[in-house]
Design a protein around this motif. Structure first.
Motif, short mmCIF file in Angstrom:
data_model
loop_
_atom_site.label_atom_id
_atom_site.label_comp_id
_atom_site.label_asym_id
_atom_site.label_seq_id
_atom_site.Cartn_x
_atom_site.Cartn_y
_atom_site.Cartn_z
N GLY A 13 16.32 -4.21 1.91
CA GLY A 13 17.69 -4.69 1.67
C GLY A 13 18.01 -4.79 0.19
O GLY A 13 17.14 -4.59 -0.67
N ARG A 14 19.28 -5.12 -0.10
CA ARG A 14 19.69 -5.29 -1.51
C ARG A 14 18.79 -6.31 -2.20
O ARG A 14 18.29 -6.09 -3.29
N MET A 15 18.59 -7.47 -1.58
CA MET A 15 17.73 -8.49 -2.17
C MET A 15 16.26 -8.13 -2.03
O MET A 15 15.46 -8.41 -2.93
N GLU A 36 10.00 -4.80 7.36
CA GLU A 36 11.37 -4.39 7.74
C GLU A 36 11.49 -4.45 9.26
O GLU A 36 10.50 -4.63 9.97
N ARG A 37 12.71 -4.32 9.75
CA ARG A 37 12.88 -4.42 11.20
C ARG A 37 12.31 -3.17 11.89
O ARG A 37 12.30 -2.09 11.29
N GLY A 100 16.59 -17.54 1.78
CA GLY A 100 17.86 -17.33 1.07
C GLY A 100 18.96 -16.90 2.01
O GLY A 100 20.14 -16.89 1.63
N THR A 102 21.94 -16.60 4.43
CA THR A 102 23.08 -17.48 4.64
C THR A 102 23.73 -17.18 5.99
O THR A 102 23.39 -16.19 6.65
N SER A 124 18.06 -22.47 0.45
CA SER A 124 19.26 -22.73 -0.37
C SER A 124 20.22 -21.56 -0.25
O SER A 124 19.79 -20.40 -0.19
N GLY A 125 21.50 -21.87 -0.24
CA GLY A 125 22.53 -20.83 -0.24
C GLY A 125 22.58 -20.09 -1.55
O GLY A 125 23.22 -19.03 -1.66
N MET A 127 19.78 -19.40 -4.98
CA MET A 127 18.49 -19.72 -5.61
C MET A 127 18.58 -19.69 -7.13
O MET A 127 17.55 -19.83 -7.80
N LYS A 161 29.15 -7.86 2.28
CA LYS A 161 28.72 -9.20 2.72
C LYS A 161 29.25 -9.48 4.12
O LYS A 161 30.43 -9.26 4.40
#
Ligand SMILES: NC(=O)C1=CN([C@@H]2O[C@H](COP(=O)(O)OP(=O)(O)OC[C@H]3O[C@@H](n4cnc5c(N)ncnc54)[C@H](OP(=O)(O)O)[C@@H]3O)[C@@H](O)[C@H]2O)C=CC1
Ligand SMILES: O=C(O)C1=N[C@H](C(=O)O)C[C@H](O)C1
Length: 270
Positions: A13-15, A36-37, A100, A102, A124-125, A127, A161
């Motif tokens: 993913g991006r993150m 990964e999935r 992370g 959300t 946390s929404g 970091m 998003k």
């Protein structure tokens, strides 16, 4: 002391890709796994190559249980359904879980809280150091300015998003509500359309913008009679979140089970 062995889930993913780079750059941490999935095209690829680095000799897998068994912690920026599963697996393995992700529903939040009775979770929404400092300032401003100043929270993110409002906007809304000794659940106004009537006193409003490649921008506006106070944060690069997540994992390593926030990690509650 041995380096903390970290698994990145959602590695493609991006993150995920930024997290792999952050782990390799951090002192005291080493990449032990990348997940990964099932069915993802990246399964079997080298995680370093995936992240634009030299090969790290860590192949992307779709078997989180095996990856967690050989690790001390997991960095999880994925989707709510996956995070709930990872929370259970991390608790079973007894390893730290940094969340992370959300957009969790109440049932997902409850599942995470249940898992935190068995292992250390930092959730946390946002970091980043900057946002967590701004949240403290928002709480102070809300307390000092009082109900004569209306609170509106504006956020913008990239077109991909999938949740709204952002986790950060909610975190800032919680901080504002705390400053007013109010509950965000009671005061939040998440959307307006048509003949809405006048603004309810004490409301905490949210506005969501989506477009382009914006990493993440937030403003908390305190609108009073003839003046506005604006506190904000602009994320220029995802590495701020990834560095925060690795820092949180190192902090959580060996800590008592519990559900911790970035404010705990950064010592902002002391
Ligand atoms: N707290 C913070 O500081 C930050 C939080 N975030 C949050 O992190 C989350 C991810 O954001 P982002 O990286 O942009 O999103 P992406 O969609 O780019 O990445 C999510 C990754 O998770 C993968 N994934 C989904 N299901 C599974 C599964 N069961 N097992 C393993 N991997 C899975 C996805 O695969 P596929 O696409 O193939 O389904 C995808 O590669 C969001 O909730 C976002 O809001 C983001 C930045 C900072
Ligand atoms: O999805 C994102 O990109 C981001 N999500 C987090 C959020 O929901 O606040 C953090 C950051 O703003 C980027």
């Amino acid at each position: 002391m041995e380096a903390m062995r970290l698994v990145v889930v959602g590695a493609a993913g991006r993150m995920g890709r930024v997290l792999i780079r952050a782990v390799t750059e951090a002192e005291g941490a080493v990449l032990a796994g990348a997940v990964e999935r099932p069915g993802a095209a990246e399964i079997g690829q080298d995680a370093g190559t995936l992240a634009g680095l030299a090969p790290l000799d860590v192949a992307v897998t779709d078997d989180p249980e095996a990856a967690f068994a050989a690790a001390d912690g997991v960095l999880d920026f994925t989707v709510p359904a996956a995070t709930v599963v990872f929370a259970e697996l991390a608790a079973q393995a007894g390893i730290a879980h940094v969340i992370g992700t959300t957009g969790l529903a109440a049932s997902g939040e409850q599942a995470v809280a249940d898992a935190a009775a068995r292992t250390a979770i930092v959730k946390s929404g946002n970091m980043s150091l900057g946002v967590n400092l701004v949240a403290g300032l928002v709480e102070k401003a809300a307390r000092a300015l009082g109900p004569a100043f209306d609170i509106e929270i504006l956020e913008m993110h990239h077109r991909k998003k999938i949740d709204a409002p952002s986790g950060t906007a909610l975190l800032l809304g919680e901080a504002a509500a705390r400053g007013r000794d109010a509950s965000l659940e009671d005061e939040a106004v998440y959307a307006r359309e048509g003949h809405t009537g006048a603004r309810p006193e004490g409301a905490i409003g949210f506005a969501t913008l989506r477009g382009g490649t914006v990493v993440g921008e937030h403003e908390v506006i305190f609108a009073g009679e003839g003046e506005r106070v604006v506190l904000g944060h602009v994320a220029e690069d995802r590495s701020i979140f990834a560095r925060g997540a690795v820092h949180a994992a190192l902090w959580a390593h060996g800590r008592e089970p519990g559900l911790y926030s970035m404010a705990d990690v950064l010592g902002l509650n002391d």
